[in-house]
Design an enzyme around this catalytic site. Structure first.
Site, PDB file in Angstrom:
ATOM      1  N   ASP A  32      -6.055 -14.698  49.831  1.00 25.88           N
ATOM      2  CA  ASP A  32      -4.650 -15.135  49.868  1.00 25.88           C
ATOM      3  C   ASP A  32      -4.606 -16.581  49.479  1.00 25.88           C
ATOM      4  OD1 ASP A  32      -2.150 -16.209  51.459  1.00 25.88           O
ATOM      5  OD2 ASP A  32      -2.454 -14.190  52.430  1.00 25.88           O
ATOM      6  N   ASN A  88       1.999  -6.652  58.141  1.00 24.28           N
ATOM      7  CA  ASN A  88       3.326  -6.514  58.730  1.00 24.28           C
ATOM      8  C   ASN A  88       4.294  -5.596  57.896  1.00 24.28           C
ATOM      9  OD1 ASN A  88       2.514  -8.732  60.143  1.00 24.28           O
ATOM     10  ND2 ASN A  88       2.767 -10.071  58.287  1.00 24.28           N
ATOM     11  N   HIS A 101      -0.088  -4.451  52.196  1.00 26.20           N
ATOM     12  CA  HIS A 101      -1.124  -5.341  52.144  1.00 26.20           C
ATOM     13  C   HIS A 101      -1.559  -5.329  53.477  1.00 26.20           C
ATOM     14  CE1 HIS A 101       2.401  -7.887  52.278  1.00 26.20           C
ATOM     15  NE2 HIS A 101       1.501  -8.784  53.097  1.00 26.20           N
TER      16      HIS A 101
HETATM   17  P1  AMP Z   1       3.286 -10.991  54.580  1.00 27.35           P
HETATM   18  O1  AMP Z   1       3.966 -12.214  55.067  1.00 27.35           O
HETATM   19  O2  AMP Z   1       2.300 -10.044  55.505  1.00 27.35           O
HETATM   20  O3  AMP Z   1       3.759 -10.185  53.569  1.00 27.35           O
HETATM   21  O4  AMP Z   1       1.995 -11.498  53.590  1.00 27.35           O
HETATM   22  C1  AMP Z   1       2.102 -12.219  52.316  1.00 27.35           C
HETATM   23  C2  AMP Z   1       0.955 -12.730  52.105  1.00 27.35           C
HETATM   24  O5  AMP Z   1       0.838 -12.891  50.671  1.00 27.35           O
HETATM   25  C3  AMP Z   1       1.168 -14.335  52.442  1.00 27.35           C
HETATM   26  O6  AMP Z   1       0.056 -14.482  53.623  1.00 27.35           O
HETATM   27  C4  AMP Z   1       0.955 -15.225  51.096  1.00 27.35           C
HETATM   28  O7  AMP Z   1       0.319 -16.465  51.367  1.00 27.35           O
HETATM   29  C5  AMP Z   1       0.340 -14.190  50.285  1.00 27.35           C
HETATM   30  N1  AMP Z   1       0.707 -14.363  49.047  1.00 27.35           N
HETATM   31  C6  AMP Z   1       1.995 -14.194  48.215  1.00 27.35           C
HETATM   32  N2  AMP Z   1       1.852 -14.400  46.762  1.00 27.35           N
HETATM   33  C7  AMP Z   1       0.664 -14.409  46.589  1.00 27.35           C
HETATM   34  C8  AMP Z   1      -0.226 -14.489  45.364  1.00 27.35           C
HETATM   35  N3  AMP Z   1       0.260 -14.527  44.231  1.00 27.35           N
HETATM   36  N4  AMP Z   1      -1.644 -14.399  45.500  1.00 27.35           N
HETATM   37  C9  AMP Z   1      -2.064 -14.253  46.586  1.00 27.35           C
HETATM   38  N5  AMP Z   1      -1.696 -14.442  48.060  1.00 27.35           N
HETATM   39  C10 AMP Z   1      -0.151 -14.303  47.954  1.00 27.35           C
END
Ligand code: AMP
Ligand code: ZN
Length: 136
Positions: A32, A88, A101
């Site tokens: 992440d 989520n 994810h």
């Molecule tokens: P959620 O809030 O469950 O949708 O989590 C989305 C997660 O994706 C967050 O923890 C972000 O930090 C992570 N995230 C968003 N864009 C990227 C990216 N390009 N590469 C890696 N992680 C990401």
């Protein structure tokens, strides 16, 4: 199927580089970019599914087997003291990227993180009413 303009489709399928920890035919596991703890990772299916409701059943079972494999790796390599799985669905639940994810969040003593859900104290009758709503 991949979805046009979905960043996690692009990452999962290698069109956008990522810090990949594991890859197979159906999944990619990445670090992440905004980690809550050291080693915070995401399991991404290569096929687009917006959330748990849309995820094919076969992927849903495979994802937990993969989480178990990654958990063992984190214990071995990062010596974490615990692990949270978080997933989520929907904006109200904190979903910000609309491609399924599963978060793998290694936990360490004194990592400064906490998961704080306010808890209620329903009566037995209230619990029973909810149970009936769900099962009937
Ligand atoms: P959620 O809030 O469950 O949708 O989590 C989305 C997660 O994706 C967050 O923890 C972000 O930090 C992570 N995230 C968003 N864009 C990227 C990216 N390009 N590469 C890696 N992680 C990401
Ligand atoms: Zn996608």
């Amino acid at each position: 199927m991949r979805k046009e303009n979905c960043i996690f489709c692009k990452i999962a399928n290698g069109e956008i580089p990522s810090k990949t920890l594991y890859e197979d035919r159906n999944f990619r596991v990445i670090l992440d970019l905004g980690p809550a703890t050291k080693g915070h990772a995401l399991i991404l299916p290569k096929e687009h599914a917006e959330n748990l409701y849309d995820l094919p059943q076969e992927s849903a079972s495979e994802v937990m087997v993969l989480a178990q494999k990654m958990a063992a790796t984190f214990v071995e390599k990062l010596h974490c003291d615990g692990l949270n799985l978080m997933q989520n669905n929907g904006e109200v639940a904190g979903q910000t990227v609309r491609h399924f994810h599963l978060h793998l969040i290694p936990r360490y003593v004194d990592d400064g993180q906490s998961i704080n859900l306010k808890t209620g104290s329903p009566t037995q009758e209230e619990l029973e009413a909810i149970r009936r709503t769900i099962v009937e």
